[in-house]
Design a protein around this motif. Structure first.
Motif, mmCIF file in Angstrom:
data_model
loop_
_atom_site.group_PDB
_atom_site.id
_atom_site.type_symbol
_atom_site.label_atom_id
_atom_site.label_comp_id
_atom_site.label_asym_id
_atom_site.label_seq_id
_atom_site.Cartn_x
_atom_site.Cartn_y
_atom_site.Cartn_z
ATOM 1 N N LEU A 254 90.664 -7.395 10.760
ATOM 2 C CA LEU A 254 91.892 -6.980 10.085
ATOM 3 C C LEU A 254 92.340 -8.036 9.081
ATOM 4 O O LEU A 254 92.711 -7.716 7.950
ATOM 5 N N LYS A 255 92.269 -9.307 9.480
ATOM 6 C CA LYS A 255 92.642 -10.402 8.578
ATOM 7 C C LYS A 255 91.727 -10.403 7.352
ATOM 8 O O LYS A 255 92.191 -10.552 6.222
ATOM 9 N N TYR A 256 90.431 -10.217 7.566
ATOM 10 C CA TYR A 256 89.487 -10.176 6.450
ATOM 11 C C TYR A 256 89.787 -8.987 5.545
ATOM 12 O O TYR A 256 89.784 -9.124 4.317
ATOM 13 N N ALA B 275 94.182 -8.031 -0.661
ATOM 14 C CA ALA B 275 95.025 -8.900 -1.486
ATOM 15 C C ALA B 275 94.235 -9.439 -2.679
ATOM 16 O O ALA B 275 94.754 -9.511 -3.798
ATOM 17 N N TYR B 276 92.989 -9.819 -2.440
ATOM 18 C CA TYR B 276 92.132 -10.331 -3.510
ATOM 19 C C TYR B 276 91.950 -9.262 -4.594
ATOM 20 O O TYR B 276 92.088 -9.538 -5.786
ATOM 21 N N ASN B 277 91.648 -8.039 -4.172
ATOM 22 C CA ASN B 277 91.478 -6.943 -5.128
ATOM 23 C C ASN B 277 92.777 -6.650 -5.867
ATOM 24 O O ASN B 277 92.759 -6.349 -7.058
ATOM 25 N N ILE C 161 99.134 -25.477 -10.272
ATOM 26 C CA ILE C 161 98.939 -24.054 -10.026
ATOM 27 C C ILE C 161 97.815 -23.922 -8.999
ATOM 28 O O ILE C 161 96.690 -24.355 -9.234
ATOM 29 N N VAL C 162 98.121 -23.307 -7.866
ATOM 30 C CA VAL C 162 97.146 -23.140 -6.782
ATOM 31 C C VAL C 162 96.512 -21.762 -6.918
ATOM 32 O O VAL C 162 97.182 -20.742 -6.777
ATOM 33 N N THR C 163 95.199 -21.743 -7.212
ATOM 34 C CA THR C 163 94.516 -20.469 -7.429
ATOM 35 C C THR C 163 93.930 -19.849 -6.161
ATOM 36 O O THR C 163 93.819 -18.631 -6.103
ATOM 37 N N PRO C 164 93.564 -20.610 -5.112
ATOM 38 C CA PRO C 164 93.117 -19.961 -3.870
ATOM 39 C C PRO C 164 94.333 -19.434 -3.094
ATOM 40 O O PRO C 164 94.825 -20.073 -2.161
ATOM 41 N N VAL C 165 94.824 -18.298 -3.512
ATOM 42 C CA VAL C 165 96.110 -17.794 -3.022
ATOM 43 C C VAL C 165 96.120 -17.513 -1.524
ATOM 44 O O VAL C 165 97.174 -17.579 -0.895
ATOM 45 N N PHE C 166 94.966 -17.222 -0.931
ATOM 46 C CA PHE C 166 94.919 -16.932 0.505
ATOM 47 C C PHE C 166 95.212 -18.172 1.335
ATOM 48 O O PHE C 166 95.617 -18.079 2.478
ATOM 49 N N TYR C 167 94.964 -19.322 0.769
ATOM 50 C CA TYR C 167 95.154 -20.580 1.492
ATOM 51 C C TYR C 167 96.336 -21.371 0.937
ATOM 52 O O TYR C 167 96.441 -22.562 1.159
ATOM 53 N N LYS D 89 106.888 -28.462 -7.652
ATOM 54 C CA LYS D 89 105.765 -28.574 -8.587
ATOM 55 C C LYS D 89 104.554 -27.764 -8.136
ATOM 56 O O LYS D 89 103.596 -27.616 -8.877
ATOM 57 N N ILE D 90 104.577 -27.239 -6.914
ATOM 58 C CA ILE D 90 103.436 -26.519 -6.348
ATOM 59 C C ILE D 90 103.703 -25.015 -6.459
ATOM 60 O O ILE D 90 104.648 -24.496 -5.872
ATOM 61 N N VAL D 91 102.862 -24.330 -7.238
ATOM 62 C CA VAL D 91 103.097 -22.921 -7.541
ATOM 63 C C VAL D 91 101.824 -22.113 -7.285
ATOM 64 O O VAL D 91 100.739 -22.511 -7.700
ATOM 65 N N SER D 92 101.969 -20.976 -6.621
ATOM 66 C CA SER D 92 100.837 -20.087 -6.380
ATOM 67 C C SER D 92 100.558 -19.255 -7.632
ATOM 68 O O SER D 92 101.486 -18.777 -8.290
ATOM 69 N N LEU D 93 99.294 -19.088 -7.944
ATOM 70 C CA LEU D 93 98.890 -18.231 -9.071
ATOM 71 C C LEU D 93 99.457 -16.832 -8.880
ATOM 72 O O LEU D 93 99.854 -16.169 -9.837
ATOM 73 N N GLU D 94 99.534 -16.398 -7.639
ATOM 74 C CA GLU D 94 100.050 -15.074 -7.337
ATOM 75 C C GLU D 94 101.480 -14.899 -7.858
ATOM 76 O O GLU D 94 101.838 -13.841 -8.373
ATOM 77 N N LYS D 95 102.311 -15.933 -7.765
ATOM 78 C CA LYS D 95 103.684 -15.843 -8.260
ATOM 79 C C LYS D 95 103.724 -15.713 -9.777
ATOM 80 O O LYS D 95 104.632 -15.120 -10.330
#
Length: 171
Positions: A43-45, A51-53, A139-145, A162-168
């Motif tokens: 389920l997590k995978y 989310a990746y898609n 900018i953190v691109t591995p959004v899952f982590y 200063k730490i921002v997720s690419l997803e945002k």
């Protein structure tokens, strides 16, 4: 005397059967637990892949107007950035903004080895990166982590803002 011996043997057999029954119950319980863990992992995978898609789908939509990234980053006063993650999303993000006014100071990647970043931009392993306050954001691109990476960056003394997720940025 034989009756006493028979009773002792019977008791030993009953004890052995109880132990066997207990072991069977433990094994059945472990099988159920393992099955539950595997289902949770699947389920997590599945959620991660969904989310990746979704991120890639949003990326395509977002990239329809190529200036959106630059506008969003500039509006948030992120004109000079460091990028955490040199994988697929990191490279896509870099390729999208490489011709913009946004300056990429460096790449940071936990898995970085001897390879260089893109277009001569340095690539640092996380343990070698030293924050000097010279970038507007990481900018953190591995959004899952993101949560794990954010924690590691905070431990290195990088301010949370200063730490921002690419997803945002994309959404």
């Amino acid at each position: 005397m034989k009756r006493i011996q028979d009773r002792t043997e019977d008791r030993n057999i009953v004890k052995t059967l109880k132990i066997i029954l207990l072991v069977v119950c433990i094994i059945r319980g472990l099988v159920k637990i393992c099955s539950s863990i595997l289902k949770a992992m699947e389920l997590k995978y599945a959620r991660r892949m969904h989310a990746y898609n979704k991120i890639l789908s949003d990326w395509i939509y977002f990239n329809y107007d190529c200036e959106k990234f630059e506008k969003v980053l500039s509006r948030k006063r992120m004109n000079k950035i460091a990028m955490y993650g040199a994988g697929l999303l990191g490279e896509l993000f870099y390729r999208t903004i490489e011709d913009s006014a946004i300056e990429v100071a460096c790449f940071i990647d936990k898995e970085a080895g001897a390879e260089e970043g893109l277009n001569g931009i340095p690539l640092y392993p996380l343990e070698d990166y030293e924050y000097k306050g010279d970038v507007d954001a990481i900018i953190v691109t591995p959004v899952f982590y993101f949560d794990d990476i954010k924690k590691e960056l905070l431990e290195k003394g990088i301010p949370e803002k200063k730490i921002v997720s690419l997803e945002k940025i994309i959404r």
